[in-house]
Design a protein around this motif. Structure first.
Motif, PDB file in Angstrom:
ATOM      1  N   UNK A  44       2.618   7.776  -0.176  1.00 21.49           N
ATOM      2  CA  UNK A  44       1.887   8.101   1.054  1.00 21.49           C
ATOM      3  C   UNK A  44       2.869   8.098   2.232  1.00 21.49           C
ATOM      4  N   UNK A  45       2.339   8.149   3.432  1.00 18.95           N
ATOM      5  CA  UNK A  45       3.196   8.155   4.625  1.00 18.95           C
ATOM      6  C   UNK A  45       3.517   6.754   5.117  1.00 18.95           C
ATOM      7  N   UNK A  50       6.114  10.241   2.211  1.00 18.06           N
ATOM      8  CA  UNK A  50       6.383  10.067   0.770  1.00 18.06           C
ATOM      9  C   UNK A  50       7.865  10.293   0.451  1.00 18.06           C
ATOM     10  N   UNK A  51       8.386   9.464  -0.452  1.00 23.49           N
ATOM     11  CA  UNK A  51       9.813   9.555  -0.781  1.00 23.49           C
ATOM     12  C   UNK A  51      10.110   8.756  -2.039  1.00 23.49           C
ATOM     13  N   UNK A  52      11.200   9.144  -2.683  1.00 20.17           N
ATOM     14  CA  UNK A  52      11.755   8.361  -3.787  1.00 20.17           C
ATOM     15  C   UNK A  52      12.907   7.536  -3.211  1.00 20.17           C
ATOM     16  N   UNK A  97       0.830  -1.212   0.000  1.00 14.10           N
ATOM     17  CA  UNK A  97       0.000   0.000   0.000  1.00 14.10           C
ATOM     18  C   UNK A  97       0.864   1.261   0.000  1.00 14.10           C
ATOM     19  N   UNK A  98       0.551   2.171  -0.905  1.00 12.26           N
ATOM     20  CA  UNK A  98       1.254   3.436  -0.978  1.00 12.26           C
ATOM     21  C   UNK A  98       2.524   3.413  -1.818  1.00 12.26           C
ATOM     22  N   UNK A  99       2.918   2.241  -2.317  1.00 15.44           N
ATOM     23  CA  UNK A  99       4.123   2.131  -3.145  1.00 15.44           C
ATOM     24  C   UNK A  99       3.700   1.971  -4.601  1.00 15.44           C
TER      25      UNK A  99
END
Length: 311
Positions: free
Chosen positions: A132-133, A104-106, A69-71
């Motif tokens: 997302x977080x 969130x991040x790369x 989730x979120x990736x």
């Protein structure tokens, strides 16, 4: 071959940490260029070792068909991205690393926490994007090897909770060579070999050539020191176990006996001189249709042709 030498003509870094080098081997005799070029190319591509990621364990994931989730990327895409990470290793022992990033991040290779024995050649290599977080947590296993191994061939039973990855250990990506003829003032022909080497950056082309050359030297040194000695010992053992009579394996056809005597011997399964010497004169005369005359012929022929006297 007094002027035989190898020279590095070019060495440079190219995209994503990869490296390229060009080498010249001069003063080869005609025909040696293809021999040396092929040998170095095969060793460079198949016998040099490297370290790569061989298994990963992702928090909350049980198989490669899952999603996080979120990736943005699914598990298969993440595994493929991880295979592109290039590493230098100071040891051949298995190592472990850890990646823990909150979005969130790369996520890139620089986010991986490693032991002091490991170094990432391409730290900007892309792995995934967290939109997302959520937290992305991955444990990675690094192993040293040679060649290419499928996922099922590289791991022990203790690693069943890891997702296995096909491992490409080869640090040399590509090797090309070409040969040119060189004539001197006396029209004496020699060859020179141009060797082009591309690596993934975990090893320089110069070190790759040096390691390949040392591998070849060790291989043939082992062959000369051990294998030939073992073969000589085996031959000596075979020679000591061989019968002392040098005529043992001669076929009875070489005696040129009469048809009657020859047929009697063959019916008795006497095919060689060794078989014949197992029979005493009395036992020979007991053979069917083998009379005194045939026996005298055999005795005389053995004595006159081979110097063998049956007692």
């Amino acid at each position: 071959m007094n002027n035989f030498y190898i020279k590095c003509l070019k060495s440079e870094k190219i995209n994503s940490g990869s490296m390229y080098g060009q080498f010249l081997i001069n003063a080869l005799r005609p025909g040696q260029g293809i021999t040396v070029g092929n040998l170095l190319r095969r060793v460079l591509l198949s016998d040099l070792g490297g370290t790569t990621i061989t298994a990963v364990r992702i928090a909350g994931v049980r198989d490669e068909f899952s999603t996080i989730p979120g990736v943005r990327e699914d598990i298969l895409e993440i595994l493929l991205n991880l295979k592109g990470i290039v590493l230098k290793n100071k040891t051949t022992d298995p190592q472990f690393g850890r990646l823990k990033v909150k979005g969130p991040a790369v996520v890139t290779a620089s986010s991986i926490q490693l032991s002091s024995d490991l170094e990432i050649v391409n730290p900007n290599h892309y792995i995934a994007t967290i939109s997302t977080s959520n937290l992305l947590e991955i444990e990675l296993k690094f192993e040293y090897g040679t060649g290419y191994k499928l996922a099922g061939q590289t791991f022990c039973k203790k690693s069943q909770d890891f997702l296995q990855i096909d491992a490409v250990f080869m640090p040399v990506q590509k090797v090309d060579f070409k040969i040119e003829n060189v004539y001197d003032n006396t029209d004496f022909l020699t060859e020179r070999l141009f060797l082009d080497v591309w690596t993934n950056g975990s090893i320089s082309p110069e070190d790759a050539i040096s390691s390949a050359s040392q591998f070849i030297i060790d291989l043939f040194s082992s062959l000369m020191e051990n294998k030939l000695t073992e073969e000589v010992n085996e031959l000596e053992n075979e020679n000591t176990s061989m019968p002392k009579n040098p005529h043992t394996n001669i076929a009875i056809e070489e005696l040129h006996l009469s048809v009657r005597a020859y047929n009697c011997l063959k019916r008795a399964q006497i095919n060689t001189i060794g078989d014949l010497l197992e029979y005493s004169p009395e036992k020979l005369q007991e053979l069917k249709n083998f009379g005194r005359k045939s026996a005298d012929e055999v005795f005389t022929t053995l004595k006159n042709k081979l110097g063998i006297v049956l007692k």
